[in-house]
Design an enzyme around this catalytic site. Structure first.
Site, PDB file in Angstrom:
ATOM      1  CD  GLU A 287     -13.240  19.100   9.484  1.00 38.33           C
ATOM      2  OE1 GLU A 287     -12.324  18.258   9.505  1.00 38.33           O
ATOM      3  OE2 GLU A 287     -13.042  20.319   9.640  1.00 38.33           O
TER       4      GLU A 287
ATOM      5  CE1 TYR B  33      -9.330  25.737  12.760  1.00 35.85           C
ATOM      6  CE2 TYR B  33      -9.983  24.084  11.147  1.00 35.85           C
ATOM      7  CZ  TYR B  33     -10.046  24.595  12.436  1.00 35.85           C
ATOM      8  OH  TYR B  33     -10.818  23.976  13.380  1.00 35.85           O
TER       9      TYR B  33
ATOM     10  CD  GLU C 140     -13.700  22.322  13.283  1.00 33.07           C
ATOM     11  OE1 GLU C 140     -12.516  22.375  12.890  1.00 33.07           O
ATOM     12  OE2 GLU C 140     -14.306  21.262  13.527  1.00 33.07           O
TER      13      GLU C 140
HETATM   14  O1  AHR Z   1     -10.141  22.052  15.268  1.00 34.41           O
HETATM   15  C1  AHR Z   1      -9.219  21.034  15.003  1.00 34.41           C
HETATM   16  C2  AHR Z   1      -9.736  20.018  13.980  1.00 34.41           C
HETATM   17  O2  AHR Z   1      -9.840  20.649  12.734  1.00 34.41           O
HETATM   18  C3  AHR Z   1     -11.112  19.466  14.227  1.00 34.41           C
HETATM   19  O3  AHR Z   1     -11.099  18.350  15.048  1.00 34.41           O
HETATM   20  C4  AHR Z   1     -11.571  19.093  12.853  1.00 34.41           C
HETATM   21  O4  AHR Z   1     -12.959  19.146  12.719  1.00 34.41           O
HETATM   22  C5  AHR Z   1     -10.837  20.043  11.941  1.00 34.41           C
HETATM   23  O5  AHR Z   1     -10.245  19.371  10.879  1.00 34.41           O
END
Ligand code: AHR
Length: 503
Positions: A172, A243, A291
């Site tokens: 990131e 997410y 992720e």
């Molecule tokens: O998975 C948690 C965090 O989320 C990680 O460290 C980061 O890469 C993302 O922002």
């Protein structure tokens, strides 16, 4: 309500890379300390690895685990984490405002991964460091011996090289929260130079460049185009992170997030193809969704409340049944894009936004999201099939028309196994499904699994680890004339496994 799925031997998405079911361990909260590593725990082995956690990780069947971060990696000095434990420094980890004691490091992780039956996806620090640390680390890990860094590894008790194939070039790097944030030009150049050095060591390494941190970043997708403008020919994958959340408490909207995931994948693929055209390249960039998960019950900023501790409680989500359904929908999207997404990591694996939770000195248990992931990782094999789905729909504020029924299917012809995965997004109505098995008319159903719950907010806890459990259904999916008919309960995740006729 009624729905139709058409599946045909000749409609294919592409071959599934097993690494689509990867996961992630970061030095964050209790993922490592109190998670996979807890010397003194009743189940710990001589190295401090919790055997109860190892058994759950093995059961989950993750083929690859990304390590050691995440944001953590962007200010991590890997050299701190090797050699005798007594000689390793305690450091402040600025990403999570914690203390990193370096009791568990690179070599411990590689030993743990071997026990867990998984491969490492090793992330490099391209935040505070650069080409030098990258080339030294790869030599330390992968060179057989007879050089400074490989001999150092051997002196640390690891004669055999670790043979790490898959590397993330930072994490990131566009994020303002990142230690060592870069502009797209700065990062693209650095990624290219680090990749070049690593390829001089071993041209066959698989390298992942950082895409935008998430789709809503103001720099997306210019970041992708600029970064790849610098390093397109040196890297194999571009990363995606995302997410999903239900802060508004709107379940139909939340269940539609998988449509957003699909659109994100398509946009990143377009950005990659734009650079491919610009460069007149023959190579198609593959994607690493390294992720993804549901993450909203905890507050990411709880790291400020009580900083500078080893293994603090951070991002310890208690996942509901609803979250498991969303994870199921996200898995369907990944399967439907398996031609382009070759690697994906459920973030994360233990305690931190994770399918596995632990109590220090106590039990480990499976969160609700463990189950759809387990089913996909265990049964999605071979080819992903391109289904045609006709189903009643509802309107989503963000994504327009959303079908109540979503599904994906995979077939492993050599093993004679097929799996159909389906989610019924309706809160109140069952779906009567007719599934046409084009080319597989003589196959039969051998197992049907359902994950459903009368209470969408149900969670599994240490005290009640079995509140949300999948169940096997003996009846309810019959095949006649190449048509499989079944009924999917409202709000349910379903797996139907079929087998080829015995020869
Ligand atoms: O998975 C948690 C965090 O989320 C990680 O460290 C980061 O890469 C993302 O922002």
């Amino acid at each position: 309500m009624k729905a139709r799925i058409i599946l045909d031997r000749d409609y294919k998405v592409g071959q599934i890379d097993r690494r689509l079911f990867g996961s992630f361990i970061e030095h964050l909260g209790r993922a490592v300390y109190g998670g996979i590593f807890e010397p003194g725990h009743p189940t710990a082995d001589a190295r401090g690895f919790r055997r109860d956690v190892l058994a759950l990780v093995r059961e989950l069947g993750v083929p690859v685990v990304r390590y050691p971060g995440g944001n953590f990696v962007c200010s991590f000095d890997w050299e701190d984490s090797v050699g005798s434990v007594e000689s390793r420094p305690r450091r402040l980890d600025l990403a999570w405002r914690s203390v990193e004691p370096n009791l568990f490091g690179l070599n411990e992780f590689m030993a743990w991964a071997k026990e867990a039956g998984t491969e490492a996806m090793m992330a490099l620090n391209l935040g505070t460091r650069g080409v030098d640390a990258a080339r030294n680390l790869v030599e330390y890990c992968n060179h057989p011996g007879g050089s400074y860094w490989s001999d150092l590894r051997i002196s640390h008790g690891f004669r055999e090289p670790h043979g790490i194939r898959l590397w993330c070039l930072g994490n990131e790097m566009d994020g303002p929260w990142q230690v060592g944030q870069k502009t797209a030009d700065e990062y693209g150049r650095l990624a290219n130079e680090a990749a070049k050095a690593m390829r001089l060591f071993d041209p066959s390494l698989e390298l992942v460049a950082c895409g935008s941190s998430f789709a809503a970043m103001p720099t997306f997708p210019d970041w992708e185009a600029t970064v790849l403008g610098h390093c397109y020919e040196q890297v194999d994958y571009l990363s995606l992170h995302s997410y999903y959340e239900n802060r508004a408490g709107d379940l139909p909207e939340y269940l539609a997030d998988s449509i957003g995931m699909g659109e994100f994948i398509d946009s990143v693929a377009s950005a990659c193809d734009f650079v491919k055209s610009k460069k007149r390249s023959r190579k198609t960039m593959m994607l690493s969704f390294d992720e993804w998960n549901v993450w909203f019950h905890t507050n990411a900023d709880d790291r400020h409340a009580d900083p500078w501790r080893v293994g603090p409680r951070l991002l310890e989500e208690s996942y509901t049944f609803e979250d498991a359904l969303v994870v199921g929908c996200l898995l369907l999207t990944l399967l439907k894009r398996a031609d382009r997404v070759k690697i994906a990591c459920l973030a994360q694996l233990v305690n931190v936004i994770a399918p596995i939770s632990t109590v220090e000195g106590g039990p480990a248990w499976k969160q609700t999201i463990f189950y759809p992931f387990l089913h996909a990782s265990r049964y999605a094999r071979g080819l992903s099939l391109d289904l045609r789905i006709e189903a009643p729909t509802y309107e989503s504020r963000r994504f327009g028309t959303v079908p109540y029924l979503d599904a994906a299917a995979t077939v492993d012809s050599a093993e004679g196994e097929m799996a159909v995965f389906a989610v019924n997004r309706s809160l109140s109505e069952a779906v009567e499904v007719e599934l046409r098995l084009g080319g597989y008319e003589s196959w039969s159903v051998n197992e049907r699994i359902v994950l459903a719950s009368a209470d969408p907010k149900a969670v599994n806890t240490a005290a009640r680890p079995d509140a949300v459990l999948p169940r096997r259904i003996a009846d309810g999916a019959g095949i006649e004339g190449g048509m499989l008919r079944t009924r999917l309960e409202p709000l349910s995740w379903n797996v139907i496994r079929l087998s080829a006729p015995q020869k």
